[in-house]
Scaffold this active site. Structure first.
Site, PDB file in Angstrom:
ATOM      1  NE  ARG A 147      39.240  33.541  41.628  1.00 54.75           N
ATOM      2  CZ  ARG A 147      39.521  34.183  40.480  1.00 54.75           C
ATOM      3  NH1 ARG A 147      40.421  35.154  40.465  1.00 54.75           N
ATOM      4  NH2 ARG A 147      38.923  33.841  39.361  1.00 54.75           N
ATOM      5  CE1 TYR A 159      39.253  37.090  35.974  1.00 57.08           C
ATOM      6  CE2 TYR A 159      38.312  37.299  38.173  1.00 57.08           C
ATOM      7  CZ  TYR A 159      39.310  36.848  37.329  1.00 57.08           C
ATOM      8  OH  TYR A 159      40.353  36.135  37.840  1.00 57.08           O
ATOM      9  CG  ASP A 211      40.029  38.852  41.479  1.00 57.51           C
ATOM     10  OD1 ASP A 211      39.973  40.080  41.722  1.00 57.51           O
ATOM     11  OD2 ASP A 211      40.781  38.350  40.614  1.00 57.51           O
ATOM     12  CG  HIS A 213      39.006  41.068  37.732  1.00 58.33           C
ATOM     13  ND1 HIS A 213      38.996  41.445  36.409  1.00 58.33           N
ATOM     14  CD2 HIS A 213      40.043  40.230  37.862  1.00 58.33           C
ATOM     15  CE1 HIS A 213      39.978  40.834  35.766  1.00 58.33           C
ATOM     16  NE2 HIS A 213      40.637  40.089  36.624  1.00 58.33           N
ATOM     17  CD  GLU A 237      42.849  38.780  43.237  1.00 63.68           C
ATOM     18  OE1 GLU A 237      42.514  37.641  43.645  1.00 63.68           O
ATOM     19  OE2 GLU A 237      43.316  38.974  42.102  1.00 63.68           O
ATOM     20  CD  GLU A 263      45.106  40.010  38.964  1.00 60.16           C
ATOM     21  OE1 GLU A 263      45.035  39.047  39.737  1.00 60.16           O
ATOM     22  OE2 GLU A 263      44.319  40.182  38.018  1.00 60.16           O
ATOM     23  NE  ARG A 284      45.975  38.561  43.530  1.00 61.06           N
ATOM     24  CZ  ARG A 284      46.216  37.391  42.947  1.00 61.06           C
ATOM     25  NH1 ARG A 284      46.789  36.423  43.613  1.00 61.06           N
ATOM     26  NH2 ARG A 284      45.884  37.204  41.688  1.00 61.06           N
ATOM     27  CD  GLU A 340      45.353  33.481  40.644  1.00 61.10           C
ATOM     28  OE1 GLU A 340      46.199  34.392  40.566  1.00 61.10           O
ATOM     29  OE2 GLU A 340      44.240  33.534  40.110  1.00 61.10           O
ATOM     30  CD1 TRP A 403      35.849  41.828  32.092  1.00 59.88           C
ATOM     31  CD2 TRP A 403      38.045  41.491  32.255  1.00 59.88           C
ATOM     32  NE1 TRP A 403      36.075  40.478  32.015  1.00 59.88           N
ATOM     33  CE2 TRP A 403      37.417  40.239  32.116  1.00 59.88           C
ATOM     34  CE3 TRP A 403      39.452  41.545  32.372  1.00 59.88           C
ATOM     35  CZ2 TRP A 403      38.128  39.031  32.096  1.00 59.88           C
ATOM     36  CZ3 TRP A 403      40.160  40.347  32.344  1.00 59.88           C
ATOM     37  CH2 TRP A 403      39.497  39.101  32.212  1.00 59.88           C
TER      38      TRP A 403
HETATM   39  O1  KDG Z   1      45.487  38.353  32.322  1.00 62.90           O
HETATM   40  C1  KDG Z   1      44.540  38.698  33.277  1.00 62.90           C
HETATM   41  C2  KDG Z   1      44.395  37.590  34.283  1.00 62.90           C
HETATM   42  O2  KDG Z   1      45.614  37.154  34.732  1.00 62.90           O
HETATM   43  C3  KDG Z   1      43.570  38.026  35.455  1.00 62.90           C
HETATM   44  O3  KDG Z   1      42.316  38.446  35.010  1.00 62.90           O
HETATM   45  C4  KDG Z   1      43.436  36.890  36.439  1.00 62.90           C
HETATM   46  O4  KDG Z   1      42.526  38.342  38.101  1.00 62.90           O
HETATM   47  C5  KDG Z   1      43.081  37.305  37.805  1.00 62.90           C
HETATM   48  C6  KDG Z   1      43.454  36.395  38.888  1.00 62.90           C
HETATM   49  O5  KDG Z   1      43.295  36.791  40.033  1.00 62.90           O
HETATM   50  O6  KDG Z   1      43.917  35.302  38.586  1.00 62.90           O
HETATM   51 MG    MG Z   2      42.859  38.803  40.187  1.00 62.48          MG
END
Ligand code: KDG
Ligand code: MG
Length: 403
Positions: A147, A159, A211, A213, A237, A263, A284, A340, A403
């Site tokens: 990644r 992030y 990602d 995010h 992602e 996630e 995920r 992951e 975020w």
């Molecule tokens: O607690 C938040 C994290 O697990 C997250 O920000 C991690 O996005 C994430 C990832 O893909 O690992």
């Molecule tokens: Mg993520």
């Protein structure tokens, strides 16, 4: 066999981790991961005040019944706190059942579909050059999937990128949330350049992931997906926030870049529509946040019908207990995609002894009965809970953003 005790162990060996320990009158115990990053104590309270007292005296083998007792019995359904608490109980009960049977959990699920589990590592850097140098380390270590996350010119930390002078971006360590600044236009211009240079440097044989995010609108995500098409990503992602599942159909209609999401989901209902409409490629959800093995099996079976593969969340907020249960799930699940991987610190590994192996980008699950992870409670007690918050994002004009 009866449950005689169920208690929560909270520790902070570098980051907060919450573990449920269920004990039985046969002397067998099971562990479940109850960590909800930044909201840990809400789950502790839910377990201690609402679920655990009702477990005492029950047959630990009745996993399906206990799952539904906790889920339907609350009246108030779903949500990350509830589903993390239920997941911890579920995984601890699977651990007990498999120990009693003398088998690793994946055998209880139907046996191994694979002998090794492909994982992706996190390359990160303040700019493109630093990120590519970080990725080089993963290529050299033999990873087949990486990644890539890099900082944006003129924008502070974001992030997936280490904070000034630090070597990594996790875990969140601020008592109260740090505030980051976000600039979508710079991001949309930067990410395709990162992947163009990555393909030029690493060639076509390595899987590359990214990602977003949750920080884009659907049409912005559609643009990014298109701009990334020449670089053949394994996945993009969380391109948009997924409360509106239909947004993924819109992104999908514009791009062939594979889409991953999930996630932050905690039940099959959070992803049912996007799976059934063929809008995503990878789901995920994690065992730790989506109701444990019992519920993840349902999600995986639904996904399989629609050519969706798994890509379980595995950041370090999934404890070694949660990760081990996930590795058994990954070993069994027919429609596995990828796992992951973010390594836990050595001190975390000391608190949670385990024989699962990780080498050159692949996990190999250990055959110890149960999920194969224990907790050193005396060592855990040396690391008491410390409040830690995830950051909050704002646009440059001060507007709060994802975020
Ligand atoms: O607690 C938040 C994290 O697990 C997250 O920000 C991690 O996005 C994430 C990832 O893909 O690992
Ligand atoms: Mg993520």
């Amino acid at each position: 066999m009866r449950i005689t005790s169920a208690r929560v162990i909270v520790c902070c060996p570098g980051r907060n981790l919450v573990t449920l320990k269920i004990e039985t009158d046969d002397g067998v115990h099971g562990l479940g991961d109850a960590t909800l990053n930044g909201r840990e104590i809400a789950v502790v309270s839910y377990l201690e005040n609402h679920l655990l007292p009702a477990l005492i005296g029950r047959d630990p083998a009745a996993i399906e019944d206990i799952w539904h007792y906790a889920y339907l019995g609350a009246y108030w359904r779903r949500g990350p706190v509830t589903m993390t608490a239920i997941a911890a109980i579920d995984v601890a009960l699977w651990d007990i059942k498999a120990k009693v049977a003398g088998m690793p959990i994946y055998q209880m699920l139907g046996g191994a579909s694979r002998h090794r589990i492909m994982a992706y590592g996190h390359a990160e850097g303040e700019d493109i050059a630093a990120c590519l140098d970080s990725a080089q380390g993963f290529v050299d270590a033999g990873y087949d999937a990486i990644r890539l996350q890099c900082g944006l010119p003129g924008v502070g930390t974001t992030y997936g990128v280490p904070k000034d002078g630090q070597t990594r971006y996790e875990p969140a360590d601020a008592d109260l949330p740090a505030e980051h600044v976000w600039n979508t236009a710079r991001y949309l211009n930067q990410v395709p350049k990162l992947f163009e240079q990555a393909r030029r440097r690493f060639g076509d044989d390595v899987h590359l992931l990214h990602d977003v995010h949750h920080r884009l609108t659907p049409i912005e995500a559609a643009r990014l997906g298109r701009d990334l098409e020449p670089y053949h990503l394994f996945w993009m992602e969380d391109s948009v926030p997924a409360e509106n599942q239909a947004a993924f159909a819109m992104v999908r209609s514009h791009t062939t870049t594979p889409l991953a999401v999930g996630e932050v989901f905690n039940s099959i209902h959070d992803c049912r529509e996007m799976i059934q409409s063929g809008s995503i490629d990878y789901i995920r959800t994690s065992l730790t946040h989506a109701g444990g093995i019992t519920h993840m099996r349902r999600i995986a079976h639904l996904a399989e019908l629609h050519h969706v593969r798994t890509g379980c969340h595995g950041a370090t907020d999934i404890s070694p207990v949660g990760l081990a249960a996930t590795l058994h799930f990954d070993t069994w699940v027919p429609n596995f995609g990828i796992q992951e991987h973010m390594p836990h610190d050595d001190i975390v590994a000391a608190v949670f002894p385990s024989n699962h192996r990780f080498e050159a980008g692949y996990f190999r699950v250990d055959d110890t009965p149960g999920h194969g992870v224990d907790i050193d409670e005396r060592l855990a007690a040396d690391y008491p809970f410390k409040r830690a918050s995830l950051p909050v994002n704002r646009l440059e004009d001060g507007t709060v953003w994802d975020w």
